[in-house]
Design a protein around this motif. Sequence first.
Motif, PDB file in Angstrom:
ATOM      1  N   ALA A  97       0.881  -1.218  -0.005  1.00 27.74           N
ATOM      2  CA  ALA A  97      -0.032  -0.109   0.085  1.00 27.74           C
ATOM      3  C   ALA A  97       0.862   1.228   0.131  1.00 27.74           C
ATOM      4  CB  ALA A  97      -0.932  -0.015   1.235  1.00 27.74           C
ATOM      5  N   ALA A  98       0.538   2.467  -0.588  1.00 25.33           N
ATOM      6  CA  ALA A  98       1.028   3.753  -0.671  1.00 25.33           C
ATOM      7  C   ALA A  98       0.178   4.313   0.615  1.00 25.33           C
ATOM      8  CB  ALA A  98       0.811   4.218  -1.860  1.00 25.33           C
ATOM      9  N   VAL A  99       0.629   4.175   1.703  1.00 23.47           N
ATOM     10  CA  VAL A  99       0.134   4.700   3.030  1.00 23.47           C
ATOM     11  C   VAL A  99       0.280   6.403   2.954  1.00 23.47           C
ATOM     12  CG1 VAL A  99      -0.120   4.615   5.535  1.00 23.47           C
ATOM     13  CG2 VAL A  99       0.209   2.450   4.021  1.00 23.47           C
ATOM     14  N   ALA A 100      -0.471   7.011   3.230  1.00 23.27           N
ATOM     15  CA  ALA A 100      -0.351   8.616   3.526  1.00 23.27           C
ATOM     16  C   ALA A 100       0.601   8.686   4.674  1.00 23.27           C
ATOM     17  CB  ALA A 100      -1.717   9.275   3.488  1.00 23.27           C
ATOM     18  N   ASP A 101       1.814   9.493   4.490  1.00 26.35           N
ATOM     19  CA  ASP A 101       2.648   9.494   5.567  1.00 26.35           C
ATOM     20  C   ASP A 101       2.156  10.484   6.589  1.00 26.35           C
ATOM     21  OD1 ASP A 101       4.875   8.151   4.540  1.00 26.35           O
ATOM     22  OD2 ASP A 101       5.132   9.643   3.101  1.00 26.35           O
ATOM     23  N   TRP A 102       1.051  11.441   6.363  1.00 29.81           N
ATOM     24  CA  TRP A 102       0.517  12.257   7.276  1.00 29.81           C
ATOM     25  C   TRP A 102      -0.881  12.114   7.068  1.00 29.81           C
ATOM     26  CZ3 TRP A 102       4.094  14.005   3.512  1.00 29.81           C
ATOM     27  CH2 TRP A 102       5.405  14.093   3.971  1.00 29.81           C
ATOM     28  N   ARG A 103      -1.715  12.397   8.167  1.00 32.72           N
ATOM     29  CA  ARG A 103      -3.245  12.643   8.255  1.00 32.72           C
ATOM     30  C   ARG A 103      -3.526  14.272   8.808  1.00 32.72           C
ATOM     31  NH1 ARG A 103      -1.809   9.787  12.585  1.00 32.72           N
ATOM     32  NH2 ARG A 103      -2.400  10.677  14.495  1.00 32.72           N
ATOM     33  N   VAL A 104      -4.622  14.758   8.516  1.00 33.78           N
ATOM     34  CA  VAL A 104      -5.078  15.837   9.108  1.00 33.78           C
ATOM     35  C   VAL A 104      -5.112  15.653  10.562  1.00 33.78           C
ATOM     36  CG1 VAL A 104      -6.720  17.627   9.156  1.00 33.78           C
ATOM     37  CG2 VAL A 104      -5.906  16.830   6.855  1.00 33.78           C
TER      38      VAL A 104
END
Length: 228
Positions: A97-104
């Motif tokens: 998976a290309a997991v988002a490094d950051w979340r809001v």
Amino acid sequence: SSTSDAKPLSGCRVIVTSGPTHEPIDPVRYIANRSSGKQGHELAAAAARLGADVTLVSGPVSIAEPAGVRIVRVSTAEEMLAAVKHALPADIAIFAAAVADWRVATPNTSKIKKSTSDAPPALTLAENPDILKTIAQLRKGRPPLVVGFAAETNDVVAHAKKKLKSKGADWIVANDVSSPIGVMGGERNAVHLLTSAGVESWPEMSKTEVAIRIVTRAAAHLATLKRD
Ligand code: C5P
């Protein structure tokens, strides 16, 4: 049936993560990336064809679901980590998976309104959990073979070597996403396989073929671990 009919991953549990994650900004907006999920879904399909009991933890994708696998659909990185932990134990875990490094950090509970007088909203980001690293560094219940991916745009092998160490993975499959073959969203891939034994650079081939080769190698490796 006779034992010669047994497939190489019969009786094995495999977890695969695939696709992007969506990190909400408010109820209608999110942060995401260009991952299609093709390589991850092909890995899950290939493992199932080799006889494995496969859990595919997928972020939001628009491609067909592979046959013969258990699919857990998630949207955020935090949900993906929880789903992976829930799917343990496993013999092989492959993190494509290309997991988002950051979340809001604190998504708005209602749609952020555009106002002509106010300045544009500022998003404060928080770091997402690293799912590969979390599972690779488990002290109890770590899958015997943990495989990560590394999408790089330059110095692919050098960056991937660092990643192999820093994440605690057994293997890293590295690919050049700046390549003119259009890896992200495309049908083909050119990868380097990094293991403790060194680096193998594979020729360009379809994502289906990459998946078959990785999973076949994984099955062979697992067999040697069980023999020792
Ligand atoms: O650090 P980087 O994102 O380049 O590492 C890529 C590898 O780590 C991939 O296998 C990806 O699935 C995994 N990863 C993860 N959780 C994250 C970030 C990356 O599992 N939050």
